[in-house]
Scaffold this motif. Structure first.
Motif, short mmCIF file in Angstrom:
data_model
loop_
_atom_site.label_atom_id
_atom_site.label_comp_id
_atom_site.label_asym_id
_atom_site.label_seq_id
_atom_site.Cartn_x
_atom_site.Cartn_y
_atom_site.Cartn_z
N VAL A 11 0.84 -1.21 0.00
CA VAL A 11 0.00 0.00 0.00
C VAL A 11 0.87 1.26 0.00
CG1 VAL A 11 -1.71 1.31 1.31
CG2 VAL A 11 -1.95 -1.16 1.09
N LEU A 12 1.88 1.29 0.88
CA LEU A 12 2.75 2.47 0.95
C LEU A 12 3.52 2.67 -0.35
CD1 LEU A 12 4.20 2.24 4.58
CD2 LEU A 12 2.48 3.82 3.71
N SER A 13 4.03 1.57 -0.92
CA SER A 13 4.77 1.69 -2.17
C SER A 13 3.89 2.23 -3.28
CB SER A 13 5.34 0.32 -2.57
OG SER A 13 6.20 -0.17 -1.57
N GLU A 14 2.68 1.72 -3.37
CA GLU A 14 1.76 2.19 -4.40
C GLU A 14 1.44 3.65 -4.22
OE1 GLU A 14 -1.81 3.30 -6.40
OE2 GLU A 14 -1.66 3.08 -4.20
N ARG A 15 1.23 4.11 -2.99
CA ARG A 15 0.92 5.52 -2.74
C ARG A 15 2.11 6.42 -3.09
NH1 ARG A 15 -3.26 7.63 -3.19
NH2 ARG A 15 -3.26 6.00 -4.77
N VAL A 16 3.31 5.99 -2.67
CA VAL A 16 4.50 6.81 -2.93
C VAL A 16 4.76 6.91 -4.43
CG1 VAL A 16 7.01 6.93 -2.64
CG2 VAL A 16 5.54 6.37 -0.69
N LEU A 17 4.69 5.78 -5.13
CA LEU A 17 4.94 5.79 -6.57
C LEU A 17 3.88 6.59 -7.32
CD1 LEU A 17 6.11 2.11 -7.12
CD2 LEU A 17 7.51 4.18 -7.16
N ASP A 18 2.65 6.47 -6.87
CA ASP A 18 1.59 7.25 -7.52
C ASP A 18 1.82 8.74 -7.32
OD1 ASP A 18 -1.19 7.35 -8.77
OD2 ASP A 18 -1.53 8.42 -6.88
N ARG A 19 2.20 9.10 -6.11
CA ARG A 19 2.47 10.51 -5.85
C ARG A 19 3.68 11.00 -6.64
NH1 ARG A 19 0.21 15.13 -5.34
NH2 ARG A 19 1.51 16.66 -4.25
N LEU A 20 4.73 10.18 -6.74
CA LEU A 20 5.91 10.55 -7.52
C LEU A 20 5.56 10.73 -8.99
CD1 LEU A 20 8.97 10.95 -7.81
CD2 LEU A 20 9.16 8.46 -8.07
N SER A 21 4.75 9.82 -9.52
CA SER A 21 4.34 9.91 -10.92
C SER A 21 3.58 11.21 -11.18
CB SER A 21 3.49 8.69 -11.28
OG SER A 21 3.02 8.80 -12.61
N LYS A 22 2.68 11.55 -10.28
CA LYS A 22 1.92 12.79 -10.46
C LYS A 22 2.84 14.02 -10.36
CE LYS A 22 -2.54 10.98 -8.91
NZ LYS A 22 -3.60 11.05 -7.88
N SER A 23 3.79 13.96 -9.43
CA SER A 23 4.70 15.10 -9.28
C SER A 23 5.55 15.27 -10.54
CB SER A 23 5.61 14.88 -8.06
OG SER A 23 4.84 14.81 -6.88
N GLN A 24 6.04 14.13 -11.07
CA GLN A 24 6.83 14.22 -12.30
C GLN A 24 6.01 14.77 -13.46
OE1 GLN A 24 8.31 10.20 -12.74
NE2 GLN A 24 10.32 10.77 -11.90
N GLU A 25 4.77 14.29 -13.57
CA GLU A 25 3.92 14.77 -14.66
C GLU A 25 3.62 16.25 -14.52
OE1 GLU A 25 0.49 12.35 -14.83
OE2 GLU A 25 1.57 10.54 -15.47
N GLU A 26 3.39 16.71 -13.28
CA GLU A 26 3.15 18.15 -13.07
C GLU A 26 4.39 18.98 -13.41
OE1 GLU A 26 1.88 18.51 -9.07
OE2 GLU A 26 -0.08 17.55 -9.42
N PHE A 27 5.56 18.45 -13.00
CA PHE A 27 6.80 19.17 -13.30
C PHE A 27 7.02 19.22 -14.81
CE2 PHE A 27 11.38 18.92 -14.20
CZ PHE A 27 11.80 20.11 -13.64
N LEU A 28 6.83 18.06 -15.48
CA LEU A 28 7.01 18.01 -16.93
C LEU A 28 5.99 18.89 -17.65
CD1 LEU A 28 8.50 16.75 -19.31
CD2 LEU A 28 6.89 14.83 -19.21
N GLN A 29 4.77 18.90 -17.11
CA GLN A 29 3.73 19.72 -17.71
C GLN A 29 4.09 21.22 -17.62
OE1 GLN A 29 1.05 18.08 -18.99
NE2 GLN A 29 0.26 19.92 -19.90
N GLY A 30 4.57 21.61 -16.46
CA GLY A 30 4.95 23.02 -16.30
C GLY A 30 6.13 23.39 -17.17
#
Length: 466
Positions: A11-30
């Motif tokens: 559960v923790l791994s899935e949450r951390v990776l999901d949050r990292l993926s979203k952060s990367q996508e937001e950074f790449l989007q900006g």
């Protein structure tokens, strides 16, 4: 604990990776939005004039220098998807039409990552006075983002695995330490069930003061109490056996002394008047009757107290043997014993002689004790279709509560420790072995009747009971 930690890790791994993926996508989007917005504003005049060289020059001048935004390919098209310029003209020549397969990579106007090829895609429309006049297609290298994601994934995986193993090991040790006293207690309970009741030794006690220590002390107190109770029961049984032996010896001595007195008188008569035929005949007859009486007493005693070897059925003679053994007690209180066998043709089949005769003797002795002087004690026997009914009735004031409790107890543990009465206890045990029903009830006009309903047993069952 291991399963719990594994679930938590997932559960923790899935949450951390999901949050990292979203952060990367937001950074790449900006990051891509900044580049695309600037490029779109710069090429608008050139797109309107279809100035391919100006657009190409703009692409060269505005190529991003940020290593995280490593552009691979940038294409500028007009409103009909005709390529006006590209930083890779060999792959996409100027004035050629953009292929559908290439356009399908750009699903939306947001940045899209391709995990398979480690690429990112972004498209931006070019507007002039609210009208779309062209598009910018940008392909960039996303390997840094995906490598970072993979690094984080393996870091989390290894960290969670190490934590899981560590915490599971601690949990295993803790649980093993917690259940260790219960295993010791379990072992002693199993030994007790096999008849090996033992105290828990001091070496087996857990260190320190704990609930397990209190339980161990309570178990040892229970064992000590039970061992003491067993010793008292053994002592009581031994005293009862000695008392029974004393009553038997005194009864036999009393019963044998009577014919012995006649035998001594007969020998005196023979010594003095042996030459007289009539006196000699009378004396010899008296001696013969006395010896026969002593023989009967000895045989009846042996038949009652010797272990049954023949496994035979009960017969009428057993009732008279019991009467002969009871004669001293009956004489002492001037009581009479009446034997009431309802039918002359009673078969006695399936009634083991040894245990039933013992029960009959013990119940009769108890009936004589509680009966008044010069009253009757009645032994009855009736054959029924599937059972036999043996009854012993006295004419006393009723059976006291203590002996009644012994006879009516369903289990030996229900008999109080301070209660005596081995004979009645043996009667209850005999009835349990024969699967017989034991009942005690008071008569309306005084006295108590004890009845034993005996099932007709097979020869094998008679042998087991005897």
């Amino acid at each position: 604990v291991l399963l719990l930690m594994a679930v938590i890790s997932v559960v923790l791994s899935e949450r951390v990776l999901d949050r990292l993926s979203k952060s990367q996508e937001e950074f790449l989007q900006g990051l891509s939005s900044t580049y695309m917005d600037g490029l779109s504003a710069s090429v608008v005049p050139a797109v309107l004039c279809d100035d391919n060289w100006e657009i190409f020059d703009t692409l060269e001048r505005m190529s991003p220098k940020d290593i995280k935004m490593n552009l691979i390919e940038v294409i500028v098209t007009d409103g009909q998807d005709i390529i006006l310029a590209s930083n890779q003209p060999q792959s996409h020549p100027t004035l050629s039409r953009l292929t559908i397969s290439f356009k399908d990579r750009f699903e939306t106007d947001r940045a899209v990552l391709d995990d398979v090829y480690n690429l990112g895609y972004r498209v931006r429309s070019i507007f002039h006075q609210g009208k779309e006049v062209g598009k910018i297609y940008a392909t960039f290298d996303a390997s840094l983002f995906l490598a970072e994601r993979k690094t984080v994934f393996y870091t989390i995986l290894l960290t969670n695995l190490a934590l899981t193993v560590l915490i599971a090991s601690i949990g295993f040790y803790a649980v093993k330490r917690m259940v260790a006293p219960m295993r010791v207690l379990e072992k002693h309970f199993l030994d007790a069930a096999r008849g090996e009741l033992k105290l828990i030794s001091k070496e087996e006690f857990p260190t320190g003061q704990s609930d397990a220590t209190n339980i161990f002390h309570a178990f040892n107190n229970l064992v000590e109490t039970e061992l003491e109770r067993a010793k008292l029961m053994e002592k009581l049984s031994r005293e009862e056996r000695l008392a029974s032996l004393g009553r038997l010896a005194s009864g036999m001595a009393h019963e044998i002394n009577n014919p012995l007195g006649g035998l001594l008188n007969a020998t005196d008569t023979l010594s003095k008047h042996g030459e007289n035929p009539l006196s000699r005949k009378r004396s010899i007859e008296l001696i013969r009757r006395g010896l026969l009486s002593i023989r009967d007493i000895v045989q009846a005693t042996l038949a009652t107290y010797r272990p049954e070897r023949s496994n035979r059925d009960l017969n009428r003679q057993d009732f008279y043997d019991v009467a002969l053994l009871l004669k001293p007690e009956l004489s002492r209180k001037s009581n009479k014993l009446l034997i009431d066998i309802k039918s002359k043709s009673v078969s006695f089949d399936g009634v083991p002689a040894g245990p039933v005769r013992q029960a009959m003797l013990n119940l009769s002795l108890n009936a004589i004790v509680v009966s008044s002087n010069e009253t009757d004690v009645i032994i009855g026997f009736v054959e029924q279709e599937k059972n036999y009914l043996l009854t012993v009735k006295d004419t006393g004031s009723g059976m006291r509560e203590d002996p009644r409790s012994i006879l009516e107890a369903n289990d030996r543990n229900q008999i109080p420790d301070d209660m005596s009465g081995l004979g009645l206890w043996m009667v209850r045990e005999i009835c349990a072995d024969l699967n017989a029903k034991l009942s005690v009830f008071d008569e309306p006009f005084g006295g108590t009747t004890v009845s034993i309903l005996l099932p007709k047993l097979s020869k094998e069952a008679i042998r087991d009971a005897a």
